[in-house]
Scaffold this active site. Structure first.
Site, PDB file in Angstrom:
ATOM      1  N   GLU A  70      -7.632   8.925   1.784  1.00 28.98           N
ATOM      2  CA  GLU A  70      -7.115   8.552   0.466  1.00 28.98           C
ATOM      3  C   GLU A  70      -8.230   8.108  -0.454  1.00 28.98           C
ATOM      4  O   GLU A  70      -9.223   7.528   0.001  1.00 28.98           O
ATOM      5  CB  GLU A  70      -6.196   7.317   0.575  1.00 28.98           C
ATOM      6  CG  GLU A  70      -5.011   7.445   1.440  1.00 28.98           C
ATOM      7  CD  GLU A  70      -4.192   6.151   1.462  1.00 28.98           C
ATOM      8  OE1 GLU A  70      -2.971   6.260   1.622  1.00 28.98           O
ATOM      9  OE2 GLU A  70      -4.753   5.033   1.330  1.00 28.98           O
TER      10      GLU A  70
ATOM     11  N   CYS B 143       0.865  -1.182   0.000  1.00 31.87           N
ATOM     12  CA  CYS B 143       0.000   0.000   0.000  1.00 31.87           C
ATOM     13  C   CYS B 143       0.898   1.228   0.000  1.00 31.87           C
ATOM     14  O   CYS B 143       1.752   1.352   0.874  1.00 31.87           O
ATOM     15  CB  CYS B 143      -0.855   0.061   1.253  1.00 31.87           C
ATOM     16  SG  CYS B 143      -1.459  -1.507   1.826  1.00 31.87           S
TER      17      CYS B 143
HETATM   18 MN   LIG Z   1      -1.780   7.751   2.423  1.00 31.46          MN
END
Ligand SMILES: [Mn+2]
Length: 286
Positions: free
Chosen positions: A207, A145
């Protein structure tokens, strides 16, 4: 733990979340996490909770980062891509500013991605984030990620090629997967998810996350500053991990928990028929 090149845990159902790892387990039984040898830290790592008192008198973004891991602090200077709620680029700011709760509360939003890598046995590669990570240290999560950066190659939006290039870069940086083993063409962009979550009183996430799938057997050489352990899991082994997290025995990243609970198993059941789930229009608000 320092000084031992590789740790093999016991069976997944017994070891995850335990501080003591037993080495010498033979290959080929239940999935197990391989624990990575930590590199000698040049700085000290401490619990972020001790920084909590600072929020009463510091002016953001002058957060005290002296006690954080130096390699991770360097990454805070990277320039992330600022976006509006519809994923249109509106600017750029440091990774640090993008992840401060004070800025997130004002609406600062950035572009990110989450890779789910499956081997040819259809097992999913998970990682446990290192204790040096500034957000969500020690949490179990999907393969990789991170963020596309504010440079021409990673800003390019056609077919999300910039995000897929960033994924290739971070698969190498975190997991040591050679660049030539996973090209952007081998990374499938499924859909986007917008989520917001706090890591602690200082740091958090806000995000729009591109969900990326890779199906390939790869060579791993993880960076211990990024990754504490890793493991390929079956669906049943992931369900066991989720039960352990529900009991508080292990921690998961919030985005991974959301994706597992909402989407992952139906995607996993259809790895050969993913086109029905590909949606580049909708942004799922979680
Ligand atoms: Mn982030």
């Amino acid at each position: 733990m320092i000084g031992q090149s590789l740790w093999c845990g016991q069976a997944l159902t017994r070891t995850i979340g335990r501080a003591v790892w037993r080495r010498g387990q033979r290959e080929g039984r239940v999935a197990r996490f391989a624990q990575i040898e930590p590199a000698p830290y040049t700085g000290s790592v401490c619990g972020l909770s001790v920084l909590g008192h600072l929020r009463h008198f510091v002016t953001m973004p002058e957060v005290n980062i002296n006690h954080l891991d130096k390699q991770q602090v360097q990454l805070l200077a990277e320039m992330c891509i600022l976006i509006d709620e519809n994923d249109n680029k509106i600017g750029a700011d440091t990774k640090k500013n993008c992840h401060l709760n004070e800025n997130i509360e004002k609406g600062l939003l950035h572009r990110a991605f989450s890779v789910f890598l499956f081997n040819t046995e259809n097992k999913l590669l998970l990682q446990q984030r290192s204790d040096a990570k500034i957000t969500f240290p020690g949490c179990f999560t999907n393969t990789c990620c991170s963020h596309p950066l504010n440079n021409p190659g990673e800003l390019e939006e056609n077919e999300a090629i910039g995000v897929r290039r960033a994924a290739q870069r971070r698969l190498k940086a975190e997991l040591g997967i050679p660049l030539e083993e996973v090209s952007p063409a081998e990374i499938d962009y499924i859909t986007r998810i917008h989520y917001k979550a706090q890591s602690d009183s200082i740091w958090g996430e806000n995000e729009i996350d591109y969900i990326l799938f890779v199906r390939k057997n790869v060579t791993l050489n993880p960076d211990p500053n990024e990754i504490k352990s890793y493991c390929y899991v079956s669906k049943e082994e992931l369900r066991e991990l989720m039960r352990k997290a529900a009991r508080g025995d292990v921690k998961l990243t919030p985005w991974f928990k959301i994706i597992v609970e909402t989407f992952l198993f139906k995607w996993w059941d259809n790895l050969n028929h993913l086109s029905q789930f590909i949606d580049h229009e909708k942004i799922h608000r979680m």
